[in-house]
Design an enzyme around this catalytic site. Structure first.
Site, short mmCIF file in Angstrom:
data_model
loop_
_atom_site.label_atom_id
_atom_site.label_comp_id
_atom_site.label_asym_id
_atom_site.label_seq_id
_atom_site.Cartn_x
_atom_site.Cartn_y
_atom_site.Cartn_z
N HIS A 117 -55.51 30.06 81.64
CA HIS A 117 -54.35 29.81 80.77
C HIS A 117 -53.50 31.08 80.70
O HIS A 117 -53.96 32.12 80.19
CB HIS A 117 -54.81 29.41 79.37
CG HIS A 117 -53.68 29.02 78.46
ND1 HIS A 117 -52.95 27.86 78.62
CD2 HIS A 117 -53.15 29.65 77.38
CE1 HIS A 117 -52.03 27.78 77.69
NE2 HIS A 117 -52.12 28.86 76.92
N SER A 125 -46.83 28.26 77.61
CA SER A 125 -47.77 27.63 76.69
C SER A 125 -47.00 26.81 75.63
O SER A 125 -46.27 25.89 75.98
CB SER A 125 -48.67 28.69 76.05
OG SER A 125 -49.74 28.11 75.37
N ASP A 173 -57.43 25.37 83.61
CA ASP A 173 -56.89 25.84 82.33
C ASP A 173 -57.65 25.18 81.17
O ASP A 173 -57.60 23.96 81.02
CB ASP A 173 -55.40 25.49 82.25
CG ASP A 173 -54.73 26.08 81.02
OD1 ASP A 173 -55.42 26.49 80.08
OD2 ASP A 173 -53.48 26.10 80.99
#
Length: 393
Positions: free
Chosen positions: A359, A204, A330
């Site tokens: 995600h 991320s 996502d």
């Protein structure tokens, strides 16, 4: 005999009128799952070295991804991973680094001393960068550390300033576009183990920082390869996606509260530099970045910061091989913002896109306590990099 069986079946259905509907629904659900959910990943790669490495040493690339059948939807994958996944609890050796400006970073090392065929000085090392408010205690980080241990590799988790037990000593945190702390950490690791190959893996926000670092440093990065998981490519598009009602409710406001809490815990450090009350009223990530992050790092505006942080227009500048893993569903990184065409024009990137996964989700198996698609990609790619490198057929 046949009539007797037919009579019993008829009576059973009369006593259970909802059963045919349940069976029909189950059948449709199964057909949808098999036809629309279970798919092989899409891989965008134009370089023969990377193609050879992935095709030969990453068998997962040829497999179908079977998301957990009862929670394959993006929000379920994203939320339930944090709840369902086990915690391996690796044994960390912590190191606190004092930065040139007086700030502090905590590195958590897992040396694999008892499970490695390598000498300490040349043992392959993986630098792990957690997400926005993450640390070495995140389940996804611990699983990757555990997998690295199984392979006999050393891993070190880079906890950003103020995270993972590091105190915030100066009025400076971290952001997606700034790579100064990353550069300091890499130099520190390379100075300690100059003969050990070093690979970076970012998740991320950590993936964004890693990618920006590789672009900024080029061949002087000190890394032999990188892996970016669930990184947002275009920050503007990511913010727009996270501000949609469902994503705003489930993710955006929650993460904004965590960011605000960190400022509140260190209010004595920032109160002379910011309108802290205004910062503490932030309800979204964009509001927080407008009132705090962009100003802290000297950007003209939040838009200026997001432009500098975004990755979609930097792929051409990559000089170190990178594997990226994203899910098409996502909510943090929408499919239309993933620069697939650009990836096919650079020889240093292989872009893997699954149809589902959310995600940092990528759950698989009926009971996904330990199983995870991204952990398998991580293990196979890291092993391929360290054992085989990048060779053309």
């Amino acid at each position: 005999m046949v009539l007797e069986v037919f009579r019993k079946v008829t009576n059973f259905l009369d006593d259970n009128p909802s059963l045919p509907l349940a069976v029909a629904f189950g059948g449709l659900y199964t057909v949808y799952y098999l036809c629309c959910v279970v798919k092989k990943p899409r891989i965008a790669c134009s370089d023969k070295r990377l193609q050879h490495l992935i095709e030969r040493y990453c068998p997962i690339a040829r497999e179908y991804y079977w998301p957990t059948w009862w929670c394959f939807q993006a929000h379920a994958q994203t939320l339930l991973r944090a709840i369902l996944q086990s915690k391996p609890h690796p044994s960390y050796r912590s190191e606190f680094l004092l930065l040139p400006d007086g700030g502090q970073i905590k590195l958590d090392w897992s040396d694999s001393n008892h499970n490695s065929t390598y000498l300490e000085e040349n043992r392959p090392t993986i630098l792990l960068l957690p997400g926005l408010t993450g640390s070495s205690e995140e389940t996804y980080i611990q699983h990757m550390v555990h997998n690295a241990e199984l392979l006999g590799y050393r891993s070190v988790v880079f906890n950003n300033r103020g995270n993972g037990g590091a105190d915030l000593l100066t009025p400076r945190t971290y952001c997606a576009a700034n790579v100064e702390d990353m550069e300091f950490v890499v130099k520190h690791i390379k100075k300690r183990y100059p003969e050990a190959p070093l690979m970076g893996t970012g998740i991320s926000l950590g993936g964004i920082i890693l990618f920006n670092y590789l672009v900024a440093m080029g061949k002087e990065s000190g890394l032999c390869a990188g892996m970016c998981i669930s990184a947002a490519w275009n920050i503007f598009e990511s913010c727009a996606s996270l501000e949609k009602p469902l994503n705003l409710f489930f993710f955006n406001r929650y993460l904004a509260r965590l960011l605000v809490k960190k400022v509140q815990e260190n209010i004595h450090i920032f109160e002379k530099q910011f309108d802290v009350d205004h910062v503490l009223e932030s309800n979204t990530i964009r509001e927080f970045d407008t009132r705090f992050t962009s100003k802290l790092f000297g950007y003209e505006s939040c838009e200026h910061y997001y432009k500098e942080a975004s990755l979609h227009d930097k792929i051409h500048a990559l000089e170190v091989p990178v594997l990226t893993l994203n899910a098409a569903d996502d909510p943090f990184s929408p499919l239309h913002a993933i620069p697939v065409q650009e990836a096919q024009q650079n020889n240093n990137i292989a872009m893997v896109i699954t149809s589902h996964g959310g995600h940092i989700g990528f759950l698989e198996g009926a009971v996904p306590r330990d199983k995870n698609y991204m952990y398998r990609w991580f293990s196979q790619f890291a092993d391929a990099v360290f054992k085989h490198g990048f060779k053309e057929e």
